[in-house]
Every structure is written in C-alpha cells, then in structure tokens.
Motif scaffolding. Structure first.
Motif, PDB file in Angstrom:
ATOM      1  N   PRO A 187       1.044  -1.209  -0.018  1.00  0.00           N
ATOM      2  CA  PRO A 187      -0.011  -0.016  -0.005  1.00  0.00           C
ATOM      3  C   PRO A 187       0.909   1.398   0.007  1.00  0.00           C
ATOM      4  O   PRO A 187       1.780   1.279   0.668  1.00  0.00           O
ATOM      5  N   VAL A 188       0.545   2.194  -1.008  1.00  0.00           N
ATOM      6  CA  VAL A 188       1.503   3.338  -0.967  1.00  0.00           C
ATOM      7  C   VAL A 188       1.448   4.053   0.329  1.00  0.00           C
ATOM      8  O   VAL A 188       0.417   4.377   1.097  1.00  0.00           O
ATOM      9  N   PRO A 189       2.649   4.514   0.939  1.00  0.00           N
ATOM     10  CA  PRO A 189       3.073   5.031   2.196  1.00  0.00           C
ATOM     11  C   PRO A 189       2.493   6.381   2.324  1.00  0.00           C
ATOM     12  O   PRO A 189       2.976   7.195   3.234  1.00  0.00           O
ATOM     13  N   VAL A 190       2.043   7.137   1.359  1.00  0.00           N
ATOM     14  CA  VAL A 190       1.658   8.508   1.414  1.00  0.00           C
ATOM     15  C   VAL A 190       0.199   8.848   1.524  1.00  0.00           C
ATOM     16  O   VAL A 190      -0.525   7.856   0.816  1.00  0.00           O
ATOM     17  N   GLU A 191      -0.285   9.553   2.121  1.00  0.00           N
ATOM     18  CA  GLU A 191      -1.834   9.946   2.552  1.00  0.00           C
ATOM     19  C   GLU A 191      -2.441  10.404   1.112  1.00  0.00           C
ATOM     20  O   GLU A 191      -2.477  11.826   1.204  1.00  0.00           O
ATOM     21  N   TRP A 192      -2.580   9.869   0.109  1.00  0.00           N
ATOM     22  CA  TRP A 192      -2.985  10.315  -1.239  1.00  0.00           C
ATOM     23  C   TRP A 192      -4.473  10.148  -1.256  1.00  0.00           C
ATOM     24  O   TRP A 192      -4.791   8.997  -0.996  1.00  0.00           O
ATOM     25  N   THR A 193      -5.418  10.944  -1.782  1.00  0.00           N
ATOM     26  CA  THR A 193      -6.512  10.705  -2.367  1.00  0.00           C
ATOM     27  C   THR A 193      -6.316   9.616  -3.611  1.00  0.00           C
ATOM     28  O   THR A 193      -5.218   9.585  -4.178  1.00  0.00           O
ATOM     29  N   ASP A 194      -7.446   8.827  -3.895  1.00  0.00           N
ATOM     30  CA  ASP A 194      -7.232   7.827  -5.129  1.00  0.00           C
ATOM     31  C   ASP A 194      -7.045   8.693  -6.208  1.00  0.00           C
ATOM     32  O   ASP A 194      -6.306   8.051  -7.029  1.00  0.00           O
ATOM     33  N   ALA A 195      -7.746   9.902  -6.360  1.00  0.00           N
ATOM     34  CA  ALA A 195      -7.272  10.675  -7.516  1.00  0.00           C
ATOM     35  C   ALA A 195      -5.828  11.042  -7.685  1.00  0.00           C
ATOM     36  O   ALA A 195      -5.209  11.041  -8.767  1.00  0.00           O
ATOM     37  N   HIS A 196      -5.271  11.749  -6.504  1.00  0.00           N
ATOM     38  CA  HIS A 196      -3.893  12.118  -6.757  1.00  0.00           C
ATOM     39  C   HIS A 196      -2.917  11.113  -6.859  1.00  0.00           C
ATOM     40  O   HIS A 196      -1.943  11.048  -7.598  1.00  0.00           O
ATOM     41  N   TYR A 197      -3.258   9.802  -6.199  1.00  0.00           N
ATOM     42  CA  TYR A 197      -2.342   8.643  -6.419  1.00  0.00           C
ATOM     43  C   TYR A 197      -2.278   8.294  -7.822  1.00  0.00           C
ATOM     44  O   TYR A 197      -1.437   7.961  -8.306  1.00  0.00           O
ATOM     45  N   ALA A 198      -3.491   8.149  -8.625  1.00  0.00           N
ATOM     46  CA  ALA A 198      -3.685   7.940 -10.016  1.00  0.00           C
ATOM     47  C   ALA A 198      -2.670   8.690 -10.794  1.00  0.00           C
ATOM     48  O   ALA A 198      -2.091   8.404 -11.584  1.00  0.00           O
ATOM     49  N   ARG A 199      -2.850  10.306 -10.555  1.00  0.00           N
ATOM     50  CA  ARG A 199      -2.363  11.177 -11.292  1.00  0.00           C
ATOM     51  C   ARG A 199      -0.550  10.945 -10.916  1.00  0.00           C
ATOM     52  O   ARG A 199       0.293  11.079 -11.774  1.00  0.00           O
ATOM     53  N   PRO A 206       4.055  15.450 -10.705  1.00  0.00           N
ATOM     54  CA  PRO A 206       5.368  15.088 -10.311  1.00  0.00           C
ATOM     55  C   PRO A 206       5.384  14.848  -8.758  1.00  0.00           C
ATOM     56  O   PRO A 206       4.608  15.614  -7.837  1.00  0.00           O
ATOM     57  N   LEU A 207       6.280  14.116  -8.366  1.00  0.00           N
ATOM     58  CA  LEU A 207       6.338  14.053  -6.865  1.00  0.00           C
ATOM     59  C   LEU A 207       7.036  15.024  -6.140  1.00  0.00           C
ATOM     60  O   LEU A 207       7.938  15.670  -6.494  1.00  0.00           O
ATOM     61  N   THR A 208       6.532  15.501  -5.079  1.00  0.00           N
ATOM     62  CA  THR A 208       7.226  16.412  -4.165  1.00  0.00           C
ATOM     63  C   THR A 208       8.598  15.800  -3.500  1.00  0.00           C
ATOM     64  O   THR A 208       8.492  14.777  -3.067  1.00  0.00           O
ATOM     65  N   PRO A 209       9.365  16.859  -3.059  1.00  0.00           N
ATOM     66  CA  PRO A 209      10.389  16.385  -2.336  1.00  0.00           C
ATOM     67  C   PRO A 209       9.795  15.487  -0.895  1.00  0.00           C
ATOM     68  O   PRO A 209      10.482  14.483  -0.621  1.00  0.00           O
ATOM     69  N   ALA A 210       9.027  15.971  -0.293  1.00  0.00           N
ATOM     70  CA  ALA A 210       8.421  15.327   0.755  1.00  0.00           C
ATOM     71  C   ALA A 210       7.840  13.961   0.581  1.00  0.00           C
ATOM     72  O   ALA A 210       7.963  12.745   1.323  1.00  0.00           O
ATOM     73  N   GLU A 211       6.943  13.803  -0.559  1.00  0.00           N
ATOM     74  CA  GLU A 211       6.477  12.463  -0.952  1.00  0.00           C
ATOM     75  C   GLU A 211       7.533  11.491  -1.531  1.00  0.00           C
ATOM     76  O   GLU A 211       7.527  10.235  -1.069  1.00  0.00           O
ATOM     77  N   ARG A 212       8.472  12.106  -1.903  1.00  0.00           N
ATOM     78  CA  ARG A 212       9.991  11.211  -2.331  1.00  0.00           C
ATOM     79  C   ARG A 212      10.609  10.693  -1.099  1.00  0.00           C
ATOM     80  O   ARG A 212      10.853   9.555  -1.000  1.00  0.00           O
ATOM     81  N   ARG A 213      10.639  11.533   0.007  1.00  0.00           N
ATOM     82  CA  ARG A 213      11.081  10.979   1.272  1.00  0.00           C
ATOM     83  C   ARG A 213      10.200   9.928   2.059  1.00  0.00           C
ATOM     84  O   ARG A 213      10.751   8.847   2.294  1.00  0.00           O
ATOM     85  N   LEU A 214       8.931   9.904   1.814  1.00  0.00           N
ATOM     86  CA  LEU A 214       7.943   9.093   2.272  1.00  0.00           C
ATOM     87  C   LEU A 214       8.032   7.697   1.568  1.00  0.00           C
ATOM     88  O   LEU A 214       7.925   6.530   2.074  1.00  0.00           O
ATOM     89  N   LEU A 215       8.144   7.934   0.283  1.00  0.00           N
ATOM     90  CA  LEU A 215       8.189   6.558  -0.695  1.00  0.00           C
ATOM     91  C   LEU A 215       9.503   6.010  -0.517  1.00  0.00           C
ATOM     92  O   LEU A 215       9.684   4.789  -0.752  1.00  0.00           O
ATOM     93  N   GLY A 216      10.487   6.621  -0.120  1.00  0.00           N
ATOM     94  CA  GLY A 216      12.120   6.113  -0.129  1.00  0.00           C
ATOM     95  C   GLY A 216      12.423   5.575  -1.528  1.00  0.00           C
ATOM     96  O   GLY A 216      12.221   6.181  -2.663  1.00  0.00           O
ATOM     97  N   PRO A 217      13.084   4.429  -1.369  1.00  0.00           N
ATOM     98  CA  PRO A 217      13.634   3.812  -2.893  1.00  0.00           C
ATOM     99  C   PRO A 217      12.442   3.641  -3.729  1.00  0.00           C
ATOM    100  O   PRO A 217      12.755   3.720  -4.983  1.00  0.00           O
ATOM    101  N   ASP A 218      11.404   3.686  -3.505  1.00  0.00           N
ATOM    102  CA  ASP A 218      10.204   3.351  -4.546  1.00  0.00           C
ATOM    103  C   ASP A 218       9.933   4.452  -5.223  1.00  0.00           C
ATOM    104  O   ASP A 218       9.281   4.511  -6.407  1.00  0.00           O
ATOM    105  N   ALA A 219      10.402   5.816  -4.615  1.00  0.00           N
ATOM    106  CA  ALA A 219      10.344   6.944  -5.545  1.00  0.00           C
ATOM    107  C   ALA A 219      10.659   7.084  -7.015  1.00  0.00           C
ATOM    108  O   ALA A 219       9.945   7.504  -8.062  1.00  0.00           O
ATOM    109  N   ASP A 220      11.722   6.580  -7.137  1.00  0.00           N
ATOM    110  CA  ASP A 220      12.404   6.085  -8.311  1.00  0.00           C
ATOM    111  C   ASP A 220      11.798   5.298  -9.358  1.00  0.00           C
ATOM    112  O   ASP A 220      12.077   5.136 -10.527  1.00  0.00           O
TER     113      ASP A 220
END
Length: 226
Positions: A187-199, A206-220
């Motif tokens: 499950p994605v570790p970011v508190e996104w709405t379904d619509a934002h997750y899909a986008r 684009p991912l924000t720096p904060a979202e990249r930190r939460l995603l960790g290696p998966d951000a890439d």
C-alpha cells in the motif's frame, strides 16, 4: 475512498464508463477542442482513444483464449511506460483519426454506444474465462478491471480544463488504487486521495520532495505506468 474488495469488476467498469459518458453528454463542439491532461490531445482526441479502448475490450470479451493467463489486472500495466516510440505513435494515430469526425456529437454518441455494449458484454462473460488482447491472455474479470482503470485515469485527463465537470467514479478510482498498490508491491505509504495517487503514479503529477522521502527507494520507480 471506496472499498474495491466489495466491488466486482463489472461494477467498476459500469461506474467508470458511466461517469465518463456523463461528462461527455454536456460537451459540445467548442469544449471538444479544450486541452486535456494528455500531452498534445484535445478532448476529442482523448475521446477517440477511449472509444478505441472500449472497442478493444468488446472484441477481447468475445475472443476466447486457450491459456494459461500471462497477465492480470496488475501485471498488465508493466508493459505500458511513457516516453516510448509506441506511445508517441499512438498519440499521432488518435489525433489523425479523431480529426475525421467533423461533428463531435457523432464521436460522443459512438463512445456512449460502444461503452454500453462493452459493459453488457462484461456482465455476460464468465469472470474466470480466459480472453486474449494485445498479445496477452487474462481472465475476463482482470480484463474488465484494466478497462475500468484505463477509463478512470483518462477521466482525470478529460476534466483537466473542464471547470465544474464531475470526476471519475469512486469504484473506478478504488480499482485503480488496488492495481497501483500491486505494482508498487505494498500500500502506498503516502496519504494521497485515490485521484492524486492515480495522477502521481502515472506521471501526471510530479512527486514533491516530501513525497519522495515518504516513498523512499520506491520513488525512483514512479511513474508505475503511463
């Protein structure tokens, strides 16, 4: 956020196609030239692309395959990545083909009729029966889920420059989230709405720096498909 576990594949497709068709019902010739979230496509180009996908689904639901299945509603998307030659060719083909409809109303009506036929075929199909599409074999239920996801993601594209237009169905968005989590492997570790997750997961936002930190290696690994 809808619970996709309690939504059948056919329910998701009916909701996704119904929501998309409802937005089109309010659009005229002028709105058909509005830009969308798909680079280089106006509304009419996107509608033609979605018409072609509904037609593909209708054909696939009547194309039995011997099996075994080599794709499901998650792994189907692994072959679809942005920036490929095939993606560019598809964009050009949709633009040229959509331009042949001199009256947007005809294209809008053809989409509505084809989408309704695809839902009818999906409801009549054996969910576990194997069908063939795009060189792969899936169960009918998995195929139907991929059709619902395609329509849902493109619904987000459709309403980008249509103020006041309704967004995708909750069932379509929930089905999309389930497949995205499957591609991610958790499950994605970011508190996104379904619509934002899909986008975000399809490269539309684009991912924000904060979202990249939460995603960790998966951000890439983003976009997961596009």
């Amino acid at each position: 956020m809808a619970d996709e576990r309690n939504t059948t594949a056919v329910d998701a497709l009916r909701a996704a196609y119904g929501a998309f068709t409802a937005v089109l019902a309010d659009l005229g010739e002028r709105e058909s030239w509005q830009p969308t979230g798909c680079t280089g496509w106006a509304v009419r180009d996107l509608v033609f692309h979605c018409l072609a996908d509904a037609q593909r689904g209708l054909v696939a639901l009547h194309t039995p395959a011997p099996g075994p299945a080599d794709r499901d509603a998650v792994t189907y998307w692994q072959g679809w990545q942005p920036g490929t030659a095939g993606a560019a060719n598809g964009r050009r083909w949709a633009r040229v083909s959509a331009s042949m409809f001199l009256d947007f109303g005809r294209l809008r009506e053809l989409y509505a009729q084809t989408a309704a036929a695809a839902v009818h075929a999906a409801a009549a199909a054996d969910p576990g029966g194997l069908v063939a599409t795009q060189g792969h074999t899936l169960t009918a239920a998995d195929l139907v889920r991929t059709l619902a996801i395609e329509a849902t993601v493109h619904h987000l594209d459709l309403v980008t420059d249509l103020p006041g237009a309704a967004g995708p169905s909750a069932a379509g968005l929930a089905t999309t989230r389930t497949s995205l989590d499957g591609l991610l492997g958790r499950p994605v570790p970011v508190e996104w709405t379904d619509a934002h997750y899909a986008r975000a997961a399809t490269g539309r936002t684009p991912l924000t720096p904060a979202e990249r930190r939460l995603l960790g290696p998966d951000a890439d690994r983003f976009p997961l498909f596009g």
